[in-house]
Design an enzyme around this catalytic site. Structure first.
Site, short mmCIF file in Angstrom:
data_model
loop_
_atom_site.label_atom_id
_atom_site.label_comp_id
_atom_site.label_asym_id
_atom_site.label_seq_id
_atom_site.Cartn_x
_atom_site.Cartn_y
_atom_site.Cartn_z
N ASP A 270 10.36 2.70 38.57
CA ASP A 270 9.71 0.96 38.46
C ASP A 270 9.57 0.18 39.72
O ASP A 270 10.81 -0.46 40.35
CB ASP A 270 10.42 0.73 36.68
N ASN A 278 0.29 -7.73 40.18
CA ASN A 278 -1.11 -7.33 39.71
C ASN A 278 -2.02 -9.03 39.36
O ASN A 278 -3.60 -8.55 39.20
CB ASN A 278 -0.88 -7.05 38.15
N ASP A 287 -3.27 -1.22 41.18
CA ASP A 287 -4.23 0.47 41.84
C ASP A 287 -3.52 1.31 42.93
O ASP A 287 -3.09 2.16 43.32
CB ASP A 287 -5.58 0.56 41.83
N GLU A 312 3.63 1.12 35.69
CA GLU A 312 3.94 1.47 36.80
C GLU A 312 5.26 2.32 36.98
O GLU A 312 6.14 1.77 37.85
CB GLU A 312 4.37 -0.30 37.12
#
Length: 413
Positions: A270, A278, A287, A312
């Site tokens: 993770d 983000n 991304d 993620e």
């Protein structure tokens, strides 16, 4: 291993050549079989290209469908306009035009959007084919009855009968295009490159050996059949591959878990603080982070199979290894991600005007570097015979890694 090799660029380059070689070795038997089933053989190209067009339309692979349309249309021209001796000037002119224009029609699909076949892009492509048709008809009408072709045969359009009945310049042209499209396959290995390469290869061999009985029916059928295979293969990849990161997705993982042996390890990875990252820098930068982590995972040692689990989170599968055997590989991956400095350009510093953007190039821009870290939890088949249970245990180990301060690897205990 075989399925992985079948998607390599080398295999995709060699496979059509192998099929043609097999046909060439058994050409006498192929001719006998074609004589016995003449009606079927003559119509197979229409059947296969028709199926390829319908599949391409259904799976939104318009470019492959356009190639299939060009293939079917060219075969129609062969059957309706080129069933005459090649000594006839009009016939050789028609064949010359078709030989030149079919590869151009295939390559031109790159300029059209990859939507459904019967769409606005499809209408535009059909208009291109119509233009080629009108231009060819006008060219044939212009030179009909003229000694132009006979004169040209002694010059630019000279032939080498031992090689082919078509002009040598066209043979060289076709081989150049085969080489060019093969390079594209080897370099990029994109589905459409494979489609165009195979089609140009098989149709070029048809034109070069045009005097051979049934060659257009056999090789155009093979080309249509390969188009069907490529459409289905590309659709399979879309279902199994994560389009953002380019690695297999959850569906592929679920399929792999059904065929595991007794000894394996599963790690859950993770990205730390991904949501806040983000929110701070935007989804495009998020991304980029996902792509970065995926690229680092690809170079992981230990023969790990990597998957995007969702969001993620990623999954790493090690066959025939227990957790203690993979911990060093995972920690090396963690360290490589931590050591990487990701440069983020401030979007506010990007000029909206293109001219201002050109002037500002080379000057200092507002950028900043950020560190990315990952947490990993790992478990193995000693904990459970059920792979889904092992994933749950790896998730618990991942939670322990998060609770332990993140940026670390934990084994489930």
């Amino acid at each position: 291993m075989l399925s992985n090799f079948a998607t390599t660029s080398l295999f995709r380059c060699l496979f059509p050549i192998l099929l043609v070689t097999i046909l060439f070795i058994g050409r006498d038997n192929v001719t006998i079989l074609a004589d016995l089933n003449q009606s079927l053989v003559l119509n197979l190209p229409y059947l296969f290209t028709g199926i390829a067009i319908l599949l391409s339309h259904s799976f939104n692979q318009g470019r492959t469908g356009y190639v299939a349309v060009a293939l079917a249309y060219s075969y129609f021209i062969i059957q309706t306009s080129l069933q005459a001796p090649l000594s006839n000037d009009t016939t050789i002119l028609k064949l010359t035009l078709l030989t030149f224009l079919l590869p151009v029609s295939c390559l031109s699909v790159h300029i059209f959007a990859d939507n459904r076949v019967f769409s606005k892009s499809g209408i535009k492509y059909f208009a291109v084919l119509a233009f080629f048709t009108v231009w060819s008809v006008m060219t044939v009408d212009h030179f009909a009855g003229e000694p132009f072709i006979e004169t040209m045969r002694e010059g630019v359009l000279f032939r080498i009968p031992e090689l082919s009945r078509i002009p040598f310049v066209l043979v060289a042209y076709l081989f150049a295009l085969i080489g060019l499209t093969a390079i594209l396959v080897l370099k990029f290995n994109r589905a459409i490159d494979v489609v165009i390469y195979s089609t140009i290869l098989l149709t070029s061999l048809t034109f070069i050996g045009f005097h051979i009985p049934y060659i257009s029916s056999v090789l155009f059928s093979l080309a249509g059949l390969l188009l069907i295979v490529y459409v289905l293969s590309a659709s399979h990849e879309l279902a199994f591959m994560d389009q953002l990161t380019g690695i297999p997705g959850r569906y592929a993982l679920d399929s792999e878990l059904k065929q595991l042996g007794r000894r394996y390890s599963i790690a859950m990875l993770d990205i730390d603080h991904f949501k806040s990252f983000n929110d701070t820098y935007g989804h495009d930068t998020g991304d980029d982070v996902l792509k970065l982590v995926a690229s680092k995972m690809r170079s992981l040692q230990g023969r790990a199979r990597i998957y995007r689990y969702g969001g993620e989170e990623f999954t790493l599968l090690f066959k025939r290894k227990h957790a203690e055997q993979v911990i060093d590989f995972l920690d090396t991956l963690r360290q490589e991600v931590e050591d990487y400095e990701m440069v983020i350009r401030n979007s506010e510093s990007r000029p909206e005007d293109n001219k201002l953007g050109k002037k500002s190039r080379g000057k200092e821009s507002s950028t900043k570097s950020v560190k990315i870290t990952i947490s990993i939890g790992v478990s193995d088949s000693r904990e459970s015979r059920d792979p889904q249970e092992v994933i749950k245990f790896a998730d618990k180990a991942l939670y322990q890694a998060k609770e332990g301060g993140r940026n670390c690897v934990c084994i489930y205990e």
